[in-house]
Design an enzyme around this catalytic site. Structure first.
Site, PDB file in Angstrom:
ATOM      1  N   ASP A 141      -0.447   5.184  -2.186  1.00  0.00           N
ATOM      2  CA  ASP A 141      -1.415   4.274  -2.785  1.00  0.00           C
ATOM      3  C   ASP A 141      -0.723   3.317  -3.742  1.00  0.00           C
ATOM      4  O   ASP A 141       0.209   3.693  -4.448  1.00  0.00           O
ATOM      5  CB  ASP A 141      -2.504   5.049  -3.529  1.00  0.00           C
ATOM      6  N   SER A 142      -1.174   2.056  -3.742  1.00  0.00           N
ATOM      7  CA  SER A 142      -0.671   1.036  -4.650  1.00  0.00           C
ATOM      8  C   SER A 142       0.845   0.869  -4.485  1.00  0.00           C
ATOM      9  O   SER A 142       1.306   0.544  -3.391  1.00  0.00           O
ATOM     10  CB  SER A 142      -1.057   1.394  -6.089  1.00  0.00           C
ATOM     11  N   ALA A 143       1.624   1.115  -5.534  1.00  0.00           N
ATOM     12  CA  ALA A 143       3.084   1.070  -5.389  1.00  0.00           C
ATOM     13  C   ALA A 143       3.551   2.081  -4.357  1.00  0.00           C
ATOM     14  O   ALA A 143       4.510   1.838  -3.613  1.00  0.00           O
ATOM     15  CB  ALA A 143       3.751   1.337  -6.736  1.00  0.00           C
ATOM     16  N   LEU A 152      -2.957   2.805   1.029  1.00  0.00           N
ATOM     17  CA  LEU A 152      -4.164   2.616   0.236  1.00  0.00           C
ATOM     18  C   LEU A 152      -3.906   1.525  -0.798  1.00  0.00           C
ATOM     19  O   LEU A 152      -3.030   1.656  -1.649  1.00  0.00           O
ATOM     20  CB  LEU A 152      -4.559   3.918  -0.465  1.00  0.00           C
TER      21      LEU A 152
END
Length: 392
Positions: free
Chosen positions: A189-191, A217
């Site tokens: 998720d994200s990074a 994500l």
């Protein structure tokens, strides 16, 4: 006896008046929290964001279950948890958390990379423990979450090299945890979404382990100054990610401008995305990373990679991690788990044509549930704020 009836009557009226007043106060508060310059939020999203942004609850999900734990809503047998250190480049060892089903297996393997802006203090395997554990339970897989080294102490490419080394370790030691290297997926998720797809690219480029699928994500996909609308509209930080944090991540993780165009930092601009595994990319409406995640999904499709892209309306960055309190988060977790199960069973049915699916906020009974819970949480937050004022 008559005087007692009169007292009871007055008490009943006062109680009813108090309850009615509280309901009005709660309703007005939730209405105001829902109203933002960027659009009107669903009640549950508004309440959760108000609580976080006003420091009424902690963002950290610091759960430390015992060695044998339940699956976090996934059902089935308890999971086995193991915390250990694994070797990476430079004769260094990094922490890693593993959840795996009981039994002989072999079980599919999911490498999960937590978000946190590539920076110290913004995320770790403890803050993401609930989603790591839930994926293991819901997919019947071994989920391995390495704690890669981050900036400012370690700049690019340390994080991605650590993460790729973790994949190699998992493949080399699969027999020790009943893992199936022929069913190996990456997720994040994200990074961590950035890292997940980058490790898939590294594995392709280095003739490494075959990656079966990837789940991203709300991923960060570029460090360049691309004029995405979502970056401009939702950059305040109210939706759990700010422009300031994004610039800070770039300054510390990729301090040299030449790094911004490297395909292992900005996969959106990679010259060649062909040969990457089928992808699920989930984005959130109120998220500065929304547009670049969807642009990456479109680029993958253009390169012939089967991709499924879903935008969830009415939610913010990181919403899947809140699946325990947000119905949309549960939807996102269900979609993620279903995609990974289908990949493991070789039953994925997606094409390489880009088609963004937009998922509406909860409807019907799920909407009633979210609304009811939102007002209950709001009542608690208002009561807590009132108690804090009285104690000052």
């Amino acid at each position: 006896m008559r005087w007692a009836k009169e007292i009871f009557k007055h008490l009943f009226l006062l109680t009813a008046l108090f309850v009615a007043s509280m309901l009005i106060i709660i309703s007005v508060a939730v209405y105001l929290w829902q109203s933002t310059d960027e659009g009107r939020l669903p009640a549950k999203t508004a309440v959760v964001l108000h609580a976080i942004n006003n420091n009424l609850v902690s963002l950290d999900i610091n759960i430390r279950p015992p060695r044998i734990v339940t699956g976090g809503g996934g059902g089935g047998s308890p999971l086995l948890r193991e915390d250990l250190y694994i070797p990476v480049q430079g004769d260094v060892q990094i922490p890693m958390r593993m959840y795996r089903p009981q039994g002989e297996g072999p079980f599919p393997i999911i490498m999960y990379y937590h978000g946190g802006a590539f920076l110290e203090g913004y995320g770790n395997i403890d803050t993401h423990d609930n989603i790591i554990r839930a994926l293991a339970a819901r997919t019947g897989s071994v989920v391995i979450a390495p704690s890669y080294r981050v900036a400012p102490d370690y700049i690019f490419p340390t994080a991605v090299e650590d993460s790729y080394s973790a994949i190699e370790w998992a493949v080399d030691h699969a027999d020790t945890f009943n893992g199936d290297i022929d069913r190996l997926s990456v997720a994040g998720d994200s990074a961590g979404g950035n890292i997940a797809t980058v490790t898939a690219m590294m594995s392709r480029d280095r003739d490494g382990p075959d990656i079966l699928s990837q789940v991203l994500l709300y991923p960060l996909t570029t460090f360049k100054d691309v004029p995405f609308e979502s970056r401009e509209i939702y950059d305040s930080g109210y939706y759990l990610l700010s422009r300031q944090v994004m610039y800070r991540a770039r300054d510390f993780y990729t301090p040299e401008e030449v790094m911004w165009t490297n395909p292992y930092t900005s996969p959106l601009h990679a010259e060649d995305l062909s040969g990457l595994p089928p992808a699920l990319i989930i984005t959130a409406e109120f998220d500065p990373l929304r547009d670049e995640g969807e642009a990456y999904a479109e680029r993958l499709a253009e390169e012939g990679v089967p991709v499924r892209a879903t935008r969830y309306r009415g939610v913010m960055h990181g919403f899947v991690s809140f699946y325990e309190v947000m119905q949309s988060g549960r939807y996102g977790l269900q979609e993620t788990s279903s995609f990974l199960r289908q990949a493991n069973q070789n039953t994925l049915q997606i094409t390489d044509r880009y088609n963004l699916q937009v998922r509406q906020p909860p409807q019907g009974l799920d909407r009633v549930r979210d609304q009811t819970e939102a007002f209950a949480i709001a009542a608690y937050l208002i009561g807590r704020s009132g108690a804090d004022l009285l104690n000052q």
